[in-house]
Design an enzyme around this catalytic site. Sequence first.
Site, short mmCIF file in Angstrom:
data_model
loop_
_atom_site.label_atom_id
_atom_site.label_comp_id
_atom_site.label_asym_id
_atom_site.label_seq_id
_atom_site.Cartn_x
_atom_site.Cartn_y
_atom_site.Cartn_z
N GLY A 44 0.80 -1.22 0.00
CA GLY A 44 0.00 0.00 0.00
C GLY A 44 0.83 1.27 0.00
O GLY A 44 2.05 1.25 -0.20
N ALA A 268 1.20 19.62 0.23
CA ALA A 268 0.90 18.67 1.32
C ALA A 268 -0.22 19.25 2.17
O ALA A 268 -0.01 19.62 3.32
CB ALA A 268 2.15 18.41 2.15
N HIS A 443 19.32 4.73 33.84
CA HIS A 443 20.02 6.03 33.84
C HIS A 443 21.38 5.88 33.16
O HIS A 443 22.07 4.89 33.38
CB HIS A 443 20.23 6.50 35.28
CG HIS A 443 21.01 7.78 35.38
ND1 HIS A 443 20.45 9.01 35.08
CD2 HIS A 443 22.30 8.01 35.72
CE1 HIS A 443 21.38 9.94 35.24
NE2 HIS A 443 22.51 9.37 35.64
#
Length: 469
Positions: A44, A268, A443
């Site tokens: 698609g 667009a 972290h």
Amino acid sequence: MSELSKEADVVVIGAGPGGYAAAFHAADHGLKTVLVDEREAPGGVCLYVGCIPSKALLHVAELLNEAEHAKEFGIDFGKPKIDVDRIRQWKDDVVKKLTGGVSQIAKLRGVDSVQGRAVFEDANTLRVEGNGSIRFKNAIIATGSRNMAIPGIELKSDRVINSTGGLELKEVPETLLVVGGGYIGLEMGTVYAALGSKVSVVELTDGLLPGCDRDLVRPLEKRVRKSFQGVHLNSKVVGMKEVKKGIEVEFEGEIETKKAVFDQVLVAVGRRPNSENLGLDKIGVEVDGSGFVVIDEKCRTAQPNIYAIGDVAGQPMLAHKASREGKVAAEVIAGRAAAFDNLAIPAVVFTDPEIAWCGLTENEAKAEGKEVKVARFPWAASGRALTLDRTEGLTKILFDPESERVLGVGIVGPGAGELIAEGVLAVEMAAVAEDLAATIHAHPTLSETVMEAAESFYGHATHIYRKRG
């Protein structure tokens, strides 16, 4: 009627991410499935001329921008040598690999693929132009959407392109006008600006990414104004004509220059659903005023054995929403208890920085009169963001003030599209502030900003100090 050539439990019309997901899921449930599409292989718009090729080119843009950014750290790679033909080939290779892979999976699952344009003859018969007819028990409409043109302006020129033409990357124009400041226009503008074009964008409304949270748009707009030649809001294109040096564009609105010439113009301004010329009027399928096929929570149309999914079935026009709806439709057809009841559909703008959000937004909460508590964590307080020299980001979470439930999450910054997954999960699972705040995040990472935003809900984020009143 032509002689029936096939019979199926399920026929899926359209082989985009929603269509092939629906076909594969139906086949997994033991249903005889036929997948019909005008293209030779499944994929698609998303795989051929949308999500995948645009992200391939955006990766190229990211590398170029990172190389330029590295000068801030004392690393200078010199002026890049850009081989547009090689970039285009690499992008095409990515598309070929994915579409080829999907075709192979279809064969392995026993899905019968038929190429051609499909039209309903009745509620149990589909005619595929040039390829006979299919008699089916159930059908899933997954025909997607297409680019819109600028209303009232018709100019056929190789210099006026849409996103499909932009992704072909035939050349890198010296000057490029992007008409439309939505996510498609900004993503394409990002690519061409990184490749060396002087990009200008014109947007009808008073802000880029209309409808998006302004807190998230602000860092992007600041960066775009530096990398683009011009950003013109509250302005529109009212005329275009081809001249010797390019396309002469006429503007109205707040833009200072009312006429200018560009080497190329990329339009667009949105997409419209592909619901016409399918024969839906013959089978009692309802289409609303915007062209969307009307469906219920089980993706069923007014005709009980006909379903619709993806762009053709309503907003938001996102591949992952289509895929989920495809699976729901297949499960309903297979007799399973299923419904499209998702609370959060993530949206991602793959610009630099990225923007991503899910669930309730602050704008929506205000419009609905819904009381929320908003917690923010600025990336200027993130150690990881500092190491990247990208401290403009923000993580924002909306909570229900009484239950402390997570209602929505918005993130702007590098990697926001990946980070939003935690927000989607939090909304879907009805997580509360403490769930996010008390979950240990690695972290130093950008994901910590989600944890610290949740901590700030209680007024004690580790890396933000707020004086107690």
